[in-house]
Design a protein around this motif. Structure first.
Motif, PDB file in Angstrom:
ATOM      1  N   THR A   7       0.389  -1.310   0.241  1.00 32.23           N
ATOM      2  CA  THR A   7      -0.389  -0.105  -0.054  1.00 32.23           C
ATOM      3  C   THR A   7       1.065   1.519   0.013  1.00 32.23           C
ATOM      4  OG1 THR A   7      -2.015   1.434   1.065  1.00 32.23           O
ATOM      5  CG2 THR A   7       0.069  -0.319   2.474  1.00 32.23           C
ATOM      6  N   ASN A   8       0.172   2.137  -0.500  1.00 32.44           N
ATOM      7  CA  ASN A   8       0.655   3.740  -0.570  1.00 32.44           C
ATOM      8  C   ASN A   8      -0.095   4.434   1.106  1.00 32.44           C
ATOM      9  OD1 ASN A   8       1.706   3.018  -2.856  1.00 32.44           O
ATOM     10  ND2 ASN A   8       0.655   4.574  -4.151  1.00 32.44           N
ATOM     11  N   ASP A   9      -0.722   3.647   1.598  1.00 35.12           N
ATOM     12  CA  ASP A   9      -1.305   4.305   3.112  1.00 35.12           C
ATOM     13  C   ASP A   9      -0.108   4.280   3.638  1.00 35.12           C
ATOM     14  OD1 ASP A   9      -2.430   5.275   5.367  1.00 35.12           O
ATOM     15  OD2 ASP A   9      -4.237   4.705   4.074  1.00 35.12           O
ATOM     16  N   ILE A  10       0.512   5.230   3.835  1.00 36.72           N
ATOM     17  CA  ILE A  10       1.647   4.485   5.720  1.00 36.72           C
ATOM     18  C   ILE A  10       0.385   4.915   6.911  1.00 36.72           C
ATOM     19  CG2 ILE A  10       3.389   6.248   3.876  1.00 36.72           C
ATOM     20  CD1 ILE A  10       2.700   8.425   5.782  1.00 36.72           C
ATOM     21  N   LEU A  28       8.646  -7.386   8.656  1.00 36.26           N
ATOM     22  CA  LEU A  28       8.817  -6.890   8.116  1.00 36.26           C
ATOM     23  C   LEU A  28       8.449  -5.509   6.871  1.00 36.26           C
ATOM     24  CD1 LEU A  28      12.243  -6.731   8.108  1.00 36.26           C
ATOM     25  CD2 LEU A  28      11.892  -7.847   5.217  1.00 36.26           C
ATOM     26  N   VAL A  29       8.796  -4.169   6.947  1.00 36.25           N
ATOM     27  CA  VAL A  29       7.943  -3.727   6.698  1.00 36.25           C
ATOM     28  C   VAL A  29       9.043  -2.479   4.967  1.00 36.25           C
ATOM     29  CG1 VAL A  29       7.829  -1.065   5.358  1.00 36.25           C
ATOM     30  CG2 VAL A  29       6.890  -2.231   7.649  1.00 36.25           C
ATOM     31  N   LEU A  30       9.227  -3.225   4.085  1.00 34.67           N
ATOM     32  CA  LEU A  30       9.894  -3.249   3.050  1.00 34.67           C
ATOM     33  C   LEU A  30       9.579  -2.181   2.459  1.00 34.67           C
ATOM     34  CD1 LEU A  30      11.019  -7.056   1.381  1.00 34.67           C
ATOM     35  CD2 LEU A  30      11.706  -5.196   3.173  1.00 34.67           C
ATOM     36  N   ASP A  31      10.578  -0.864   1.740  1.00 27.50           N
ATOM     37  CA  ASP A  31      10.191   0.151   0.972  1.00 27.50           C
ATOM     38  C   ASP A  31      10.024   1.420   0.947  1.00 27.50           C
ATOM     39  OD1 ASP A  31      10.687  -1.832  -1.766  1.00 27.50           O
ATOM     40  OD2 ASP A  31       9.004  -2.316  -1.629  1.00 27.50           O
ATOM     41  N   GLN A  32      10.018   1.126   2.767  1.00 28.29           N
ATOM     42  CA  GLN A  32       9.726   2.130   3.346  1.00 28.29           C
ATOM     43  C   GLN A  32      10.136   3.976   3.275  1.00 28.29           C
ATOM     44  OE1 GLN A  32       8.513   1.376   7.795  1.00 28.29           O
ATOM     45  NE2 GLN A  32      10.990   1.132   7.808  1.00 28.29           N
ATOM     46  N   ASN A  33      11.595   3.512   2.651  1.00 27.15           N
ATOM     47  CA  ASN A  33      12.716   4.216   2.746  1.00 27.15           C
ATOM     48  C   ASN A  33      13.270   4.947   1.242  1.00 27.15           C
ATOM     49  OD1 ASN A  33      13.465   4.548   5.825  1.00 27.15           O
ATOM     50  ND2 ASN A  33      15.036   2.738   5.368  1.00 27.15           N
ATOM     51  N   MET A  34      12.228   4.073   0.653  1.00 33.52           N
ATOM     52  CA  MET A  34      12.137   5.240  -0.966  1.00 33.52           C
ATOM     53  C   MET A  34      11.781   6.522  -1.423  1.00 33.52           C
ATOM     54  SD  MET A  34      13.502   2.074  -2.564  1.00 33.52           S
ATOM     55  CE  MET A  34      13.353   2.763  -3.974  1.00 33.52           C
ATOM     56  N   SER A  35      11.128   6.573  -0.824  1.00 34.46           N
ATOM     57  CA  SER A  35      10.679   8.738  -0.279  1.00 34.46           C
ATOM     58  C   SER A  35      11.876   9.154  -1.159  1.00 34.46           C
ATOM     59  CB  SER A  35      10.010   8.511   0.912  1.00 34.46           C
ATOM     60  OG  SER A  35      10.471   8.949   1.573  1.00 34.46           O
ATOM     61  N   ARG A  47       5.485  -2.670   1.070  1.00 35.06           N
ATOM     62  CA  ARG A  47       5.230  -3.776   1.698  1.00 35.06           C
ATOM     63  C   ARG A  47       4.972  -4.677   3.091  1.00 35.06           C
ATOM     64  NH1 ARG A  47       8.765  -6.977  -1.951  1.00 35.06           N
ATOM     65  NH2 ARG A  47      10.700  -5.037  -1.871  1.00 35.06           N
ATOM     66  N   ILE A  48       4.432  -4.818   3.586  1.00 36.49           N
ATOM     67  CA  ILE A  48       4.613  -5.967   4.788  1.00 36.49           C
ATOM     68  C   ILE A  48       4.699  -7.081   4.528  1.00 36.49           C
ATOM     69  CG2 ILE A  48       3.297  -6.030   7.163  1.00 36.49           C
ATOM     70  CD1 ILE A  48       1.762  -3.447   6.460  1.00 36.49           C
ATOM     71  N   LEU A  49       5.280  -7.297   5.129  1.00 31.20           N
ATOM     72  CA  LEU A  49       6.252  -9.134   4.978  1.00 31.20           C
ATOM     73  C   LEU A  49       6.233  -9.898   6.463  1.00 31.20           C
ATOM     74  CD1 LEU A  49       7.194  -7.593   2.464  1.00 31.20           C
ATOM     75  CD2 LEU A  49       8.327  -9.835   2.472  1.00 31.20           C
ATOM     76  N   VAL A  50       5.613 -11.151   6.021  1.00 31.92           N
ATOM     77  CA  VAL A  50       5.616 -12.129   8.048  1.00 31.92           C
ATOM     78  C   VAL A  50       6.046 -13.342   7.530  1.00 31.92           C
ATOM     79  CG1 VAL A  50       3.513 -10.577   8.893  1.00 31.92           C
ATOM     80  CG2 VAL A  50       3.367 -13.222   7.545  1.00 31.92           C
ATOM     81  N   HIS A  51       6.333 -13.393   8.051  1.00 30.80           N
ATOM     82  CA  HIS A  51       7.352 -15.316   8.679  1.00 30.80           C
ATOM     83  C   HIS A  51       6.389 -16.266   7.904  1.00 30.80           C
ATOM     84  CE1 HIS A  51       9.305 -19.026   9.232  1.00 30.80           C
ATOM     85  NE2 HIS A  51      10.117 -18.306   9.469  1.00 30.80           N
ATOM     86  N   ASP A  52       6.493 -17.096   7.027  1.00 34.87           N
ATOM     87  CA  ASP A  52       5.600 -18.150   6.892  1.00 34.87           C
ATOM     88  C   ASP A  52       5.390 -18.819   7.497  1.00 34.87           C
ATOM     89  OD1 ASP A  52       6.534 -18.012   3.897  1.00 34.87           O
ATOM     90  OD2 ASP A  52       7.826 -19.375   3.643  1.00 34.87           O
TER      91      ASP A  52
END
Length: 75
Positions: A7-10, A28-35, A47-52
């Protein structure tokens, strides 16, 4: 790792992070520093990821919180 939400919604990223934290589900939140690259336009989604192993519990948690429509397809 499995992607739960993109999402783009912080604010949504923060809310989901709080829900996962409250349930002791590491994420884990990925791409949050891409700004820095994009110029703070909010174009690139986070992107929000969790362990399998936590995927099912995390999906149920978000569904119960009324956020099931935000979930990515479970592959």
């Amino acid at each position: 790792m499995r992607e739960l939400v993109r999402t783009n919604d912080i604010v949504l990223v923060s809310a989901i992070g709080a829900l996962l934290d409250s349930a002791n589900i590491h994420h884990l939140v990925l791409d949050q520093n891409m700004s820095i690259i994009e110029g703070s336009l909010g174009v690139l989604p986070r992107r929000i990821l969790v362990h399998d192993d936590d995927n099912r519990q995390a999906r149920q948690l978000l569904t119960d919180a009324g956020l099931g429509h935000e979930l990515r397809a479970d592959e």
